[in-house]
Design a protein around this motif. Structure first.
Motif, PDB file in Angstrom:
ATOM      1  N   ALA A 255       0.731  -1.069   0.166  1.00 24.45           N
ATOM      2  CA  ALA A 255      -0.026  -0.376  -0.355  1.00 24.45           C
ATOM      3  C   ALA A 255       0.796   1.326  -0.300  1.00 24.45           C
ATOM      4  O   ALA A 255       0.400   2.050  -0.869  1.00 24.45           O
ATOM      5  N   ASN A 256       1.928   1.009   0.801  1.00 26.78           N
ATOM      6  CA  ASN A 256       3.121   2.476   0.838  1.00 26.78           C
ATOM      7  C   ASN A 256       3.107   2.823  -0.275  1.00 26.78           C
ATOM      8  O   ASN A 256       3.664   3.113  -0.888  1.00 26.78           O
ATOM      9  N   ALA A 257       3.991   1.326  -1.533  1.00 24.56           N
ATOM     10  CA  ALA A 257       4.455   1.354  -2.678  1.00 24.56           C
ATOM     11  C   ALA A 257       3.807   2.214  -3.547  1.00 24.56           C
ATOM     12  O   ALA A 257       3.856   3.176  -4.470  1.00 24.56           O
ATOM     13  N   LEU A 258       2.296   2.102  -2.936  1.00 22.12           N
ATOM     14  CA  LEU A 258       1.879   2.719  -4.207  1.00 22.12           C
ATOM     15  C   LEU A 258       0.220   4.280  -3.533  1.00 22.12           C
ATOM     16  O   LEU A 258      -0.102   4.334  -4.935  1.00 22.12           O
ATOM     17  N   LYS A 259       1.452   4.871  -3.175  1.00 19.32           N
ATOM     18  CA  LYS A 259       1.001   6.015  -2.523  1.00 19.32           C
ATOM     19  C   LYS A 259       0.334   7.071  -3.853  1.00 19.32           C
ATOM     20  O   LYS A 259       0.096   7.957  -3.749  1.00 19.32           O
ATOM     21  N   SER A 260       1.241   6.977  -4.841  1.00 20.01           N
ATOM     22  CA  SER A 260       0.880   7.624  -5.993  1.00 20.01           C
ATOM     23  C   SER A 260      -0.706   6.953  -6.965  1.00 20.01           C
ATOM     24  O   SER A 260      -0.488   7.864  -7.918  1.00 20.01           O
ATOM     25  N   ASP A 261      -0.595   6.030  -6.957  1.00 24.01           N
ATOM     26  CA  ASP A 261      -2.368   4.755  -7.773  1.00 24.01           C
ATOM     27  C   ASP A 261      -3.233   5.086  -6.634  1.00 24.01           C
ATOM     28  O   ASP A 261      -3.004   3.971  -5.623  1.00 24.01           O
ATOM     29  N   LYS A 262      -3.991   5.816  -6.265  1.00 29.59           N
ATOM     30  CA  LYS A 262      -4.701   6.499  -4.860  1.00 29.59           C
ATOM     31  C   LYS A 262      -5.996   4.820  -5.240  1.00 29.59           C
ATOM     32  O   LYS A 262      -6.368   4.335  -3.908  1.00 29.59           O
ATOM     33  N   PRO A 263      -6.270   4.652  -6.615  1.00 23.90           N
ATOM     34  CA  PRO A 263      -7.246   3.581  -6.228  1.00 23.90           C
ATOM     35  C   PRO A 263      -6.271   2.522  -6.323  1.00 23.90           C
ATOM     36  O   PRO A 263      -7.347   1.742  -5.004  1.00 23.90           O
ATOM     37  N   ALA A 264      -6.071   1.895  -6.409  1.00 18.47           N
ATOM     38  CA  ALA A 264      -5.294   0.755  -6.229  1.00 18.47           C
ATOM     39  C   ALA A 264      -4.358   0.460  -5.200  1.00 18.47           C
ATOM     40  O   ALA A 264      -4.176  -0.943  -4.446  1.00 18.47           O
ATOM     41  N   ARG A 265      -4.003   1.941  -4.378  1.00 16.23           N
ATOM     42  CA  ARG A 265      -4.223   1.618  -2.787  1.00 16.23           C
ATOM     43  C   ARG A 265      -5.223   1.663  -1.770  1.00 16.23           C
ATOM     44  O   ARG A 265      -4.624   0.647  -0.372  1.00 16.23           O
ATOM     45  N   LYS A 266      -5.721   2.129  -2.482  1.00 15.16           N
ATOM     46  CA  LYS A 266      -7.538   1.960  -1.447  1.00 15.16           C
ATOM     47  C   LYS A 266      -7.570   0.467  -1.966  1.00 15.16           C
ATOM     48  O   LYS A 266      -8.212  -0.078  -0.476  1.00 15.16           O
ATOM     49  N   VAL A 267      -7.471  -0.212  -2.885  1.00 12.79           N
ATOM     50  CA  VAL A 267      -8.054  -1.420  -2.860  1.00 12.79           C
ATOM     51  C   VAL A 267      -6.888  -2.587  -1.994  1.00 12.79           C
ATOM     52  O   VAL A 267      -7.809  -3.796  -1.578  1.00 12.79           O
ATOM     53  N   VAL A 268      -5.852  -1.567  -1.910  1.00  9.94           N
ATOM     54  CA  VAL A 268      -4.989  -3.367  -1.268  1.00  9.94           C
ATOM     55  C   VAL A 268      -5.146  -3.036  -0.055  1.00  9.94           C
ATOM     56  O   VAL A 268      -5.336  -3.789   0.861  1.00  9.94           O
ATOM     57  N   LYS A 269      -5.599  -1.651   0.885  1.00 11.14           N
ATOM     58  CA  LYS A 269      -5.597  -1.139   2.222  1.00 11.14           C
ATOM     59  C   LYS A 269      -6.928  -2.422   2.489  1.00 11.14           C
ATOM     60  O   LYS A 269      -6.701  -2.455   3.605  1.00 11.14           O
ATOM     61  N   SER A 270      -7.769  -2.315   1.599  1.00  7.52           N
ATOM     62  CA  SER A 270      -8.429  -2.401   1.751  1.00  7.52           C
ATOM     63  C   SER A 270      -8.890  -4.139   2.217  1.00  7.52           C
ATOM     64  O   SER A 270     -10.258  -5.358   1.912  1.00  7.52           O
ATOM     65  N   ALA A 271      -8.447  -4.959   1.710  1.00  7.08           N
ATOM     66  CA  ALA A 271      -7.914  -6.097   1.112  1.00  7.08           C
ATOM     67  C   ALA A 271      -7.787  -6.794   2.534  1.00  7.08           C
ATOM     68  O   ALA A 271      -7.680  -8.506   1.985  1.00  7.08           O
ATOM     69  N   ARG A 272      -7.436  -6.721   3.890  1.00  8.10           N
ATOM     70  CA  ARG A 272      -6.945  -7.297   4.611  1.00  8.10           C
ATOM     71  C   ARG A 272      -7.654  -8.609   5.354  1.00  8.10           C
ATOM     72  O   ARG A 272      -7.241 -10.119   5.476  1.00  8.10           O
ATOM     73  N   TRP A 273      -9.139  -8.338   5.323  1.00  9.45           N
ATOM     74  CA  TRP A 273     -10.317  -9.299   5.701  1.00  9.45           C
ATOM     75  C   TRP A 273     -10.222 -10.679   3.831  1.00  9.45           C
ATOM     76  O   TRP A 273     -10.607 -11.609   4.935  1.00  9.45           O
ATOM     77  N   LEU A 274     -10.486  -9.690   3.280  1.00  6.66           N
ATOM     78  CA  LEU A 274      -9.920 -11.300   1.628  1.00  6.66           C
ATOM     79  C   LEU A 274      -8.655 -11.276   2.241  1.00  6.66           C
ATOM     80  O   LEU A 274      -9.412 -13.049   2.010  1.00  6.66           O
ATOM     81  N   LEU A 275      -7.548 -11.418   2.807  1.00  2.00           N
ATOM     82  CA  LEU A 275      -6.451 -11.952   2.631  1.00  2.00           C
ATOM     83  C   LEU A 275      -6.566 -12.916   3.235  1.00  2.00           C
ATOM     84  O   LEU A 275      -5.891 -13.743   3.621  1.00  2.00           O
TER      85      LEU A 275
END
Length: 400
Positions: free
Chosen positions: A251-271
């Protein structure tokens, strides 16, 4: 048509008056029968000598929508053996303001409803209901016969916020809670093994978290027992130490891509959730996430492969799976994953032992979930002994 003599509900007494009130209460006034000698509470022998009496109002079980109350004299007899003591009344426990029938009703209700709800339903105080249920549990599960126990499961759980813990020990074969105690140290679990005594020699395997304190205490009392490290805890630790940290790094590596960063940050439960329990829509989301992020795909695949080590049909096959898993870990280049693999390798014997002693982790998962339910129902916070009795009662064990 047969008519019921209502006084037959209270042997030794007759009903001399009945009053109805506007607040849905019915009061029966009782009087001792002349042909019924009172009995001594201690020796239970009948005695004709009455020293004195006091009027007591007690609660009987409800009748339809009405609370039923009884008003009766409780006598103090002058027993030739025991001296002056209160009389014994079959249907009214000594010193109680609830009849035995009322107490049995409360005991039945509290097995299905929280105490607060039973209190609202019956009008009896929370603490009174808790004490009734606690006495029932002390009788039914307060002392457990250890018998021919061969395999144990040990786990710790949080009593309160602030890292206060308790430990539960189960018979792995019968899924029966044998012991619950405060703390999660060697000293905390020692009383169980002292109680087990010579039966320690019959213990062949003990499943636990990778807790050094438990490990050392088991080896001291049961040197012949094999320690088996539990998959449930390892997968939970993998989620915290590997999946969460890699997810945050991505998520930190995707700071410049906000939509992709949001997907990764909110994926904890799925993973972290078991894939078999995901809905079709959730499974599609997971597949899209893993296809788009190679590091997350790597830690997810290796989480599933990690479970396969515990499910190996033999120690040799478990060792082969472990070597394959560690090779992928080293080649991944992911620091959290590599650190986890190094730490896990210290516990190799207890991991491979699961092939010989397959004590399923669903047992511990079920225990943890049930304990959480009991806590949510508000048992235990005011009285940990009562809480522990509730846990024992929730896992009475399968019959042999």
């Amino acid at each position: 048509m047969h008519h019921i003599d209502i006084a037959s509900f209270w042997p030794g007494y007759t009903v001399i008056a009945q009053a109805l009130s506007a607040n849905h209460h019915t009061l029966f006034t009782l009087e001792p029968r002349a042909d019924f000698l009172p009995r001594c509470r201690r020796c239970l022998q009948p005695t004709p000598l009455i020293h004195d009496q006091r009027i007591r109002r007690v609660r009987e079980r409800d009748l339809f929508d009405r609370q039923v109350w009884l008003q009766l004299p409780v006598r103090r007899v002058d027993c030739l053996r025991c001296g002056r003591v209160s009389e014994h009344i079959d249907w009214l426990p000594s010193g109680s303001r609830l009849t035995r029938r009322m107490q049995c009703w409360i005991e039945a209700l509290v097995q299905y409803l929280p105490i607060r709800h039973v209190s609202q339903l019956t009008g009896v105080g929370w603490h009174t209901i808790k004490e009734i249920d606690k006495r029932r549990l002390q009788t039914s599960v307060g002392t457990i016969e250890l018998g021919e126990v061969r395999r144990l499961v040990m786990d710790e759980f949080a009593l309160h916020k602030g890292h206060r813990y308790a430990t539960v020990i189960m018979d792995a074969e019968r899924t029966r809670v044998l012991w619950v105690g405060h703390g999660n140290s060697r000293a905390a679990i020692r009383p169980f093994f002292e109680q087990l005594g010579e039966r320690c020699q019959q213990i062949e395997a003990v499943a636990m978290d990778m807790n050094t304190a438990f490990d050392l205490e088991v080896k001291q009392h049961c040197p012949q027992a094999e320690v088996v490290y539990d998959l449930f805890h390892v997968v939970a630790r993998y989620g915290r130490e590997v999946v969460d940290r890699v997810r945050v790094e991505q998520a930190n590596a995707l700071k410049s891509d906000k939509p992709a960063r949001k997907v990764v940050k909110s994926a904890r439960w799925l993973l972290l959730r078991n894939r078999a329990k995901l809905s079709e829509k959730q499974d599609v989301k997971l597949q899209e996430l893993l296809a788009a992020n190679q590091p997350l795909a790597m830690v997810y695949v290796l989480k599933e492969a990690l479970k396969g080590i515990w499910h190996a049909p033999s120690v040799w096959e478990g060792w082969r799976r472990w070597r394959s898993w560690m090779r992928q870990v080293k080649e991944s280049g992911l620091a959290p994953l590599q650190r986890f693999g190094r730490n896990l390798s210290k516990y190799m014997r207890g991991i491979l032992a699961s092939a010989n002693y397959p004590m399923h982790t669903s047992v511990l998962e079920g225990v943890n979930n049930k304990i959480k339910v009991i806590k949510r129902m508000a048992y235990g916070f005011r009285d940990s002994e009562y809480f522990f009795l509730k846990i024992k009662a929730a896992f009475p064990g399968k019959p042999r």
